[in-house]
Design a protein around this motif. Sequence first.
Motif, mmCIF file in Angstrom:
data_model
loop_
_atom_site.group_PDB
_atom_site.id
_atom_site.type_symbol
_atom_site.label_atom_id
_atom_site.label_comp_id
_atom_site.label_asym_id
_atom_site.label_seq_id
_atom_site.Cartn_x
_atom_site.Cartn_y
_atom_site.Cartn_z
ATOM 1 N N GLN A 1 0.782 -1.253 -0.066
ATOM 2 C CA GLN A 1 0.041 -0.079 -0.229
ATOM 3 C C GLN A 1 0.869 1.297 -0.141
ATOM 4 N N HIS A 2 2.023 1.290 0.896
ATOM 5 C CA HIS A 2 2.733 2.359 1.015
ATOM 6 C C HIS A 2 3.510 2.702 -0.347
ATOM 7 N N ILE A 3 3.921 1.633 -1.243
ATOM 8 C CA ILE A 3 4.583 1.744 -2.405
ATOM 9 C C ILE A 3 3.491 2.209 -3.599
ATOM 10 N N ASP A 4 2.341 1.646 -3.430
ATOM 11 C CA ASP A 4 1.184 1.782 -4.551
ATOM 12 C C ASP A 4 0.918 3.403 -4.259
ATOM 13 N N GLU A 5 0.537 3.775 -3.027
ATOM 14 C CA GLU A 5 0.406 5.311 -2.939
ATOM 15 C C GLU A 5 1.429 6.132 -3.310
ATOM 16 N N ALA A 6 2.716 5.724 -3.198
ATOM 17 C CA ALA A 6 3.667 6.885 -3.366
ATOM 18 C C ALA A 6 4.165 6.732 -5.034
ATOM 19 N N SER A 7 3.723 5.620 -5.776
ATOM 20 C CA SER A 7 4.055 5.513 -6.978
ATOM 21 C C SER A 7 3.234 6.207 -8.135
ATOM 22 N N THR A 8 3.714 6.229 -9.186
ATOM 23 C CA THR A 8 3.091 6.951 -10.278
ATOM 24 C C THR A 8 3.293 5.887 -11.580
ATOM 25 N N LYS A 9 2.032 5.915 -12.135
ATOM 26 C CA LYS A 9 2.131 5.132 -13.449
ATOM 27 C C LYS A 9 2.158 6.091 -14.684
ATOM 28 N N LYS A 10 3.016 5.369 -15.561
ATOM 29 C CA LYS A 10 2.978 6.459 -16.901
ATOM 30 C C LYS A 10 3.159 5.718 -18.052
ATOM 31 N N VAL A 11 2.557 5.987 -19.002
ATOM 32 C CA VAL A 11 2.838 5.240 -20.584
ATOM 33 C C VAL A 11 3.646 6.273 -21.377
ATOM 34 N N TYR A 12 4.816 5.739 -21.808
ATOM 35 C CA TYR A 12 5.541 6.504 -22.897
ATOM 36 C C TYR A 12 5.563 5.739 -24.217
ATOM 37 N N SER A 13 5.449 6.845 -25.101
ATOM 38 C CA SER A 13 5.383 6.409 -26.521
ATOM 39 C C SER A 13 6.780 5.994 -27.092
ATOM 40 N N LYS A 14 6.797 5.582 -28.094
ATOM 41 C CA LYS A 14 7.975 5.092 -28.927
ATOM 42 C C LYS A 14 8.830 6.225 -28.895
ATOM 43 N N LYS A 15 10.215 6.080 -28.532
ATOM 44 C CA LYS A 15 11.192 7.193 -28.616
ATOM 45 C C LYS A 15 11.095 8.193 -27.655
ATOM 46 N N GLN A 16 10.166 8.092 -26.741
ATOM 47 C CA GLN A 16 9.858 9.183 -25.818
ATOM 48 C C GLN A 16 10.973 9.090 -24.882
ATOM 49 N N LEU A 17 11.499 10.443 -24.183
ATOM 50 C CA LEU A 17 12.356 10.427 -23.244
ATOM 51 C C LEU A 17 11.724 10.194 -21.882
ATOM 52 N N ILE A 18 12.132 9.288 -20.976
ATOM 53 C CA ILE A 18 11.553 9.016 -19.664
ATOM 54 C C ILE A 18 12.595 9.796 -18.811
ATOM 55 N N LEU A 19 13.922 9.879 -18.965
ATOM 56 C CA LEU A 19 14.666 10.707 -18.207
ATOM 57 C C LEU A 19 15.879 11.123 -19.213
ATOM 58 N N PRO A 20 16.369 12.323 -18.941
ATOM 59 C CA PRO A 20 17.382 12.806 -19.841
ATOM 60 C C PRO A 20 18.624 12.374 -19.261
ATOM 61 N N PRO A 21 19.933 12.332 -20.364
ATOM 62 C CA PRO A 21 21.136 12.176 -19.947
ATOM 63 C C PRO A 21 21.429 13.463 -19.061
ATOM 64 N N GLU A 22 22.482 13.209 -18.018
ATOM 65 C CA GLU A 22 23.034 14.122 -17.396
ATOM 66 C C GLU A 22 22.034 14.793 -16.146
ATOM 67 N N ASN A 23 21.357 14.016 -15.793
ATOM 68 C CA ASN A 23 20.111 14.324 -14.820
ATOM 69 C C ASN A 23 20.338 13.988 -13.393
ATOM 70 N N TYR A 24 19.904 14.641 -12.555
ATOM 71 C CA TYR A 24 19.655 13.927 -11.209
ATOM 72 C C TYR A 24 18.372 13.323 -10.792
ATOM 73 N N SER A 25 18.002 12.481 -10.618
ATOM 74 C CA SER A 25 16.697 11.713 -10.291
ATOM 75 C C SER A 25 16.898 10.572 -9.328
ATOM 76 N N ARG A 26 16.067 10.510 -8.297
ATOM 77 C CA ARG A 26 16.045 9.677 -7.117
ATOM 78 C C ARG A 26 15.053 8.903 -7.353
ATOM 79 N N ASN A 27 14.475 8.530 -8.678
ATOM 80 C CA ASN A 27 13.329 7.573 -8.863
ATOM 81 C C ASN A 27 13.740 6.300 -9.313
#
Length: 186
Positions: A19-45
């Motif tokens: 339940q904790h993880i489900d509430e904290a998480s986000t679901k997202k659909v990305y299309s072909k070739k769509q950037l999820i996270l750019p290079p040279e980033n800082y992300s704790r996900n």
Amino acid sequence: MQLILYLQQVFGWSDDLLQHIDEASTKKVYSKKQLILPPENYSRNVYFVEQGLVRMFYYKSGKNITHYFFQEGTFAAGSESTFYHKKSRYGIEAVEQTKVVIVPFPIIEKLATYSIPVNQLIQTILLQSLVGFSSRLQSIQFETAQERYQKLMEQHPDILLRAPLGDIASYLGISPQTLSVIRGHR
């Protein structure tokens, strides 16, 4: 595979943890070739691939280089940012339409202070990353282009069907022309 089902089946997480993880998480659909996270980033996900295929990549000398592919039921993360609080040189891109669950790693860290199954998840993510990077390094250093292609065919034949040839060539550390020659000799 869905994240909650994966955590329940593989690690035996309790309903409370799920339940904790489900509430904290986000679901997202990305299309072909769509950037999820750019290079040279800082992300704790941490990104769990529920459906589709993503690639981790970086830029070198103006070229886009595929570092690794992540399929359904695996976690993708820039380990430098996620675990070491540093900018990551790697980006993440959807190779095809992809559904991911984005989990903030600080939530996982907090749950890990009192949960062995959550610590097992962290170990799994780190070990998957370590094994993947080590295998890739060994492959580039000690195998021929033909051997790397053969290994990919044996271990992950679906990637050859799902990813563009340019991404596969850069992953194998060869030019698209060399990949065409290797494929022509099969």
